[in-house]
Design a protein around this motif. Structure first.
Motif, mmCIF file in Angstrom:
data_model
loop_
_atom_site.group_PDB
_atom_site.id
_atom_site.type_symbol
_atom_site.label_atom_id
_atom_site.label_comp_id
_atom_site.label_asym_id
_atom_site.label_seq_id
_atom_site.Cartn_x
_atom_site.Cartn_y
_atom_site.Cartn_z
ATOM 1 N N ASN A 158 0.811 -1.213 0.000
ATOM 2 C CA ASN A 158 0.000 0.000 0.000
ATOM 3 C C ASN A 158 0.848 1.267 0.000
ATOM 4 O O ASN A 158 0.318 2.376 0.021
ATOM 5 C CB ASN A 158 -0.907 0.017 1.248
ATOM 6 N N GLY A 159 2.157 1.092 0.031
ATOM 7 C CA GLY A 159 3.042 2.245 0.031
ATOM 8 C C GLY A 159 3.065 3.002 1.342
ATOM 9 O O GLY A 159 3.464 4.160 1.389
ATOM 10 N N ILE A 160 2.643 2.355 2.424
ATOM 11 C CA ILE A 160 2.633 3.007 3.733
ATOM 12 C C ILE A 160 3.266 2.080 4.757
ATOM 13 O O ILE A 160 3.379 0.876 4.544
ATOM 14 C CB ILE A 160 1.202 3.378 4.189
ATOM 15 N N ASP A 161 3.677 2.665 5.862
ATOM 16 C CA ASP A 161 4.189 1.850 6.954
ATOM 17 C C ASP A 161 3.032 1.350 7.817
ATOM 18 O O ASP A 161 1.933 1.908 7.788
ATOM 19 C CB ASP A 161 5.172 2.663 7.787
ATOM 20 N N PRO A 162 3.245 0.281 8.580
ATOM 21 C CA PRO A 162 2.163 -0.287 9.389
ATOM 22 C C PRO A 162 1.543 0.739 10.331
ATOM 23 O O PRO A 162 2.224 1.642 10.822
ATOM 24 C CB PRO A 162 2.869 -1.396 10.173
ATOM 25 N N ILE A 163 0.268 0.573 10.582
ATOM 26 C CA ILE A 163 -0.455 1.475 11.471
ATOM 27 C C ILE A 163 0.193 1.475 12.854
ATOM 28 O O ILE A 163 0.495 0.427 13.414
ATOM 29 C CB ILE A 163 -1.924 1.023 11.593
ATOM 30 N N GLY A 164 0.408 2.677 13.390
ATOM 31 C CA GLY A 164 0.858 2.790 14.771
ATOM 32 C C GLY A 164 2.344 2.992 14.962
ATOM 33 O O GLY A 164 2.795 3.202 16.081
ATOM 34 N N LEU A 165 3.137 2.923 13.883
ATOM 35 C CA LEU A 165 4.576 3.096 13.990
ATOM 36 C C LEU A 165 5.014 4.286 13.147
ATOM 37 O O LEU A 165 4.457 4.550 12.084
ATOM 38 C CB LEU A 165 5.312 1.847 13.513
ATOM 39 N N THR A 166 6.040 4.994 13.607
ATOM 40 C CA THR A 166 6.604 6.068 12.790
ATOM 41 C C THR A 166 7.117 5.499 11.472
ATOM 42 O O THR A 166 6.947 6.100 10.410
ATOM 43 C CB THR A 166 7.750 6.758 13.549
ATOM 44 N N ALA A 167 7.735 4.328 11.535
ATOM 45 C CA ALA A 167 8.192 3.617 10.344
ATOM 46 C C ALA A 167 8.423 2.167 10.727
ATOM 47 O O ALA A 167 8.755 1.868 11.872
ATOM 48 C CB ALA A 167 9.471 4.233 9.804
ATOM 49 N N TYR A 168 8.239 1.260 9.777
ATOM 50 C CA TYR A 168 8.506 -0.145 10.069
ATOM 51 C C TYR A 168 9.989 -0.351 10.331
ATOM 52 O O TYR A 168 10.386 -1.029 11.264
ATOM 53 C CB TYR A 168 8.048 -1.039 8.915
ATOM 54 N N ASN A 169 10.804 0.261 9.489
ATOM 55 C CA ASN A 169 12.253 0.224 9.676
ATOM 56 C C ASN A 169 12.697 1.609 10.128
ATOM 57 O O ASN A 169 12.598 2.575 9.385
ATOM 58 C CB ASN A 169 12.951 -0.169 8.371
ATOM 59 N N LEU A 170 13.141 1.699 11.357
ATOM 60 C CA LEU A 170 13.543 2.975 11.945
ATOM 61 C C LEU A 170 15.009 2.889 12.335
ATOM 62 O O LEU A 170 15.374 2.114 13.224
ATOM 63 C CB LEU A 170 12.680 3.283 13.167
ATOM 64 N N GLY A 229 17.276 1.469 10.731
ATOM 65 C CA GLY A 229 17.759 0.132 10.419
ATOM 66 C C GLY A 229 17.248 -0.944 11.356
ATOM 67 O O GLY A 229 17.705 -2.097 11.297
ATOM 68 N N ILE A 230 16.288 -0.609 12.225
ATOM 69 C CA ILE A 230 15.773 -1.554 13.221
ATOM 70 C C ILE A 230 14.280 -1.762 13.009
ATOM 71 O O ILE A 230 13.523 -0.801 12.858
ATOM 72 C CB ILE A 230 16.024 -1.036 14.651
ATOM 73 N N GLU A 231 13.851 -3.020 12.998
ATOM 74 C CA GLU A 231 12.450 -3.371 12.827
ATOM 75 C C GLU A 231 11.850 -3.825 14.162
ATOM 76 O O GLU A 231 12.593 -4.178 15.088
ATOM 77 C CB GLU A 231 12.323 -4.469 11.763
ATOM 78 N N PRO A 232 10.512 -3.823 14.305
ATOM 79 C CA PRO A 232 9.900 -4.217 15.585
ATOM 80 C C PRO A 232 10.348 -5.584 16.085
ATOM 81 O O PRO A 232 10.562 -5.770 17.286
ATOM 82 C CB PRO A 232 8.401 -4.199 15.267
ATOM 83 N N GLY A 233 10.503 -6.525 15.162
ATOM 84 C CA GLY A 233 10.913 -7.870 15.565
ATOM 85 C C GLY A 233 12.334 -7.960 16.062
ATOM 86 O O GLY A 233 12.750 -8.994 16.601
ATOM 87 N N ASP A 234 13.110 -6.879 15.893
ATOM 88 C CA ASP A 234 14.484 -6.855 16.400
ATOM 89 C C ASP A 234 14.542 -6.562 17.893
ATOM 90 O O ASP A 234 15.614 -6.657 18.506
ATOM 91 C CB ASP A 234 15.311 -5.807 15.644
ATOM 92 N N ILE A 235 13.406 -6.171 18.471
ATOM 93 C CA ILE A 235 13.350 -5.934 19.915
ATOM 94 C C ILE A 235 13.238 -7.282 20.629
ATOM 95 O O ILE A 235 12.295 -8.035 20.411
ATOM 96 C CB ILE A 235 12.173 -5.026 20.284
ATOM 97 N N GLU A 236 14.203 -7.577 21.455
ATOM 98 C CA GLU A 236 14.281 -8.865 22.153
ATOM 99 C C GLU A 236 14.221 -8.630 23.659
ATOM 100 O O GLU A 236 15.047 -7.906 24.211
ATOM 101 C CB GLU A 236 15.581 -9.574 21.783
ATOM 102 N N PHE A 237 13.245 -9.219 24.310
ATOM 103 C CA PHE A 237 13.098 -9.069 25.757
ATOM 104 C C PHE A 237 13.943 -10.132 26.449
ATOM 105 O O PHE A 237 13.777 -11.334 26.205
ATOM 106 C CB PHE A 237 11.628 -9.158 26.154
ATOM 107 N N VAL A 238 14.862 -9.677 27.290
ATOM 108 C CA VAL A 238 15.858 -10.589 27.869
ATOM 109 C C VAL A 238 15.734 -10.732 29.378
ATOM 110 O O VAL A 238 16.380 -11.601 29.978
ATOM 111 C CB VAL A 238 17.282 -10.130 27.500
ATOM 112 N N ALA A 239 14.924 -9.884 30.022
ATOM 113 C CA ALA A 239 14.713 -9.981 31.473
ATOM 114 C C ALA A 239 13.421 -9.254 31.821
ATOM 115 O O ALA A 239 13.009 -8.322 31.116
ATOM 116 C CB ALA A 239 15.881 -9.385 32.245
#
Length: 369
Positions: A42-54, A56-66
Motif C-alpha cells: 500500500n506504500g505506507i508503513d504499518p499502522i501505529g509506527l513512525t516507520a517499520y524500519n527505523l 535500520g531496526i524493525e519491531p521484531g528486532d526488539i528482544e526481551f531478555v529480562a
C-alpha cells in the motif's frame, strides 16, 4: 546467499502489566503476518509506527531478555504467560505466543504497590532477585520502567541499577528521572543514555489536549479555561484511586498542555475515577473554553475512547529503537528528541509536530540528541 545479521535491541522490563503485554504482543504482531511486506503493498508503513524500519531496526528486532514484577500471578512464569496473567485485562492482538525462555523475576516492591492495588495484587513470597546482576547477566542494553503510577522509590531503585549495570534507562511512568538535572548528570557521568518521563500515547488524552490548545493559541483564540477528565477499568486506574500517588502524574500531564501557551491558563487535568467494567478501555473528556474575534465566546467538548495499553505500545517501540540508535552512536545523558516525541514530561517540552520532526532528524543523524 548472503545472510544479513540484524541489530537486536535487548530490553529488560520492570512491571509486567497491560502496557508491557501490549508492547510484547506488538513486537510479535508486526514481525508476523502484519509485516513490512503488507505495508509496502500500500506504500505506507504499518499502522501505529513512525516507520517499520527505523534507523535500520524493525519491531521484531526488539528482544526481551529480562523481566521483573512482584505479583504472585506473574513471578516465576515465562514472560509469554505472565503478560496474560491476571490482573492484566487488555485485549489480545496475537493468536498465540511462543515461550520466550525468560522467567519473570521478583523485583523489590518498595512503594510499587499502593493501598488500593494491594487489594487486587498478591505480592509473591519468592526471593527478591539481584536486579543489577540480572541486568548484567541478561545482556540487556535498555531497562524499560513500566511500574505502577506513584512508584517513586522503586523507579529510583531501577534507575540506580541501570547506572550500576551500565545500561540505558527508559522511564514510561510519571516519576521524574530523565527530566531532572540530578539524574541527567548521573547518566552523563556514566556515559549512559536515559529517556522519559511518562509515555505519551499515540493518540491519547494528553497529545490531543496539547495539540488542541496549541491550535487555539496559533489561531488567535484566547483560552480562558480547560479541563481533562479520564476514567478506566484497569489496575492503573484502580491504583490511582490513591490520591497521594497522583502528584507527579498531574504535574506531568498539566505541564505538557500548559507549555503550549505563553500565558497561564486555568486548568485541571488528571485521572478521575475507576470504572471496573471498562476494563482496559480508557475514556477521556476534554473541555476548552475561550474567546475569538471581538471577545465572542467559543467552547469545545470532546470525548475520546481508546484501549489504553495499545495506545503506548507503538510509541514505545519507536522509543526503544531510538534509544538503540543513541547507544550505538555513544550518546549519553537525556535523549531530548526521543523524550519530547514519546513522553509527556521530557527535558524539553515542544509542540508535537516539532517533536516528531526533531525525532526523525535525530534518527537520520541530523540532530545530536
Amino acid at each position: 546467499m548472503q545472510i544479513i545479521m540484524r541489530r537486536k535491541v535487548k530490553v529488560a522490563v520492570a512491571g509486567v502489566g497491560n502496557c508491557a503485554s501490549a508492547l510484547i504482543q506488538g513486537t510479535r504482531y508486526y514481525n508476523g503476518k502484519h509485516n513490512h511486506a503488507d505495508a509496502s503493498n500500500n506504500g505506507i508503513d504499518p499502522i501505529g509506527l513512525t516507520a517499520y524500519n527505523l534507523g535500520g531496526i524493525e519491531p521484531g528486532d526488539i528482544e526481551f531478555v529480562a523481566a521483573f514484577d512482584v505479583a504472585d500471578s506473574k513471578v516465576g512464569k515465562d514472560l509469554s504467560e505472565a503478560i496474560f496473567a491476571k490482573p492484566n485485562n487488555t485485549v489480545k492482538i496475537i493468536d498465540s505466543m511462543d515461550r520466550t525462555g525468560i522467567k519473570v523475576k521478583r523485583g523489590p516492591a518498595f512503594d510499587g504497590i499502593g493501598r488500593h492495588l494491594s487489594q487486587k495484587v498478591k505480592v509473591t513470597d519468592r526471593q527478591v532477585a539481584d536486579v543489577k546482576q540480572e541486568l548484567k547477566d541478561s545482556g540487556a542494553e535498555i531497562l524499560l520502567n513500566y511500574l505502577p503510577v506513584g512508584s517513586r522509590q522503586a523507579t529510583q531503585f531501577y534507575a540506580e541499577c541501570c547506572l550500576d549495570a551500565g545500561i540505558c534507562f527508559i522511564n514510561a511512568i510519571p516519576v521524574f528521572i530523565a527530566s531532572t538535572p540530578k539524574w541527567q548528570q548521573a547518566f552523563e557521568r556514566k556515559n549512559l543514555a536515559c529517556a522519559g518521563d511518562d509515555v505519551m500515547s499515540q493518540l491519547g488524552a494528553t497529545v490531543v489536549h496539547k495539540t488542541l490548545v496549541k491550535l487555539f493559541v496559533d489561531r488567535g483564540v484566547k483560552v480562558d479555561q480547560t479541563y481533562q477528565l479520564n476514567i478506566g477499568g484497569d489496575m492503573d486506574f484502580y491504583n490511582m484511586l490513591d490520591e497521594e500517588r497522583l502528584e507527579d502524574k498531574r504535574i506531568s500531564k498539566t505541564s505538557a498542555v500548559a507549555a503550549m501557551a505563553n500565558y497561564e491558563i486555568p486548568m485541571r487535568i488528571g485521572p478521575s475515577d475507576f470504572v471496573s467494567f471498562l476494563e482496559n478501555d480508557k475514556v477521556c473528556y476534554i473541555s476548552i473554553k475561550g474567546q475569538y474575534f471581538g471577545g465572542i465566546p467559543l467552547e469545545l467538548d470532546l470525548k475520546l475512547k481508546v484501549v489504553d495499553a495499545y495506545n503506548s505500545a507503538g510509541i514505545m517501540i519507536d522509543a526503544l529503537r531510538g534509544a538503540k540508535v543513541a547507544i550505538d552512536r555513544g550518546i549519553s545523558g537525556p535523549l531530548e528528541s526521543i523524550s519530547a516525541y514519546c513522553f509527556k514530561h521530557p527535558p524539553v517540552q515542544m509542540p508535537y509536530t516539532q517533536a516528531k520532526s526533531n525525532f526523525i532528524d535525530f534518527i537520520e543523524g541530523k540532530r545530536e540528541r
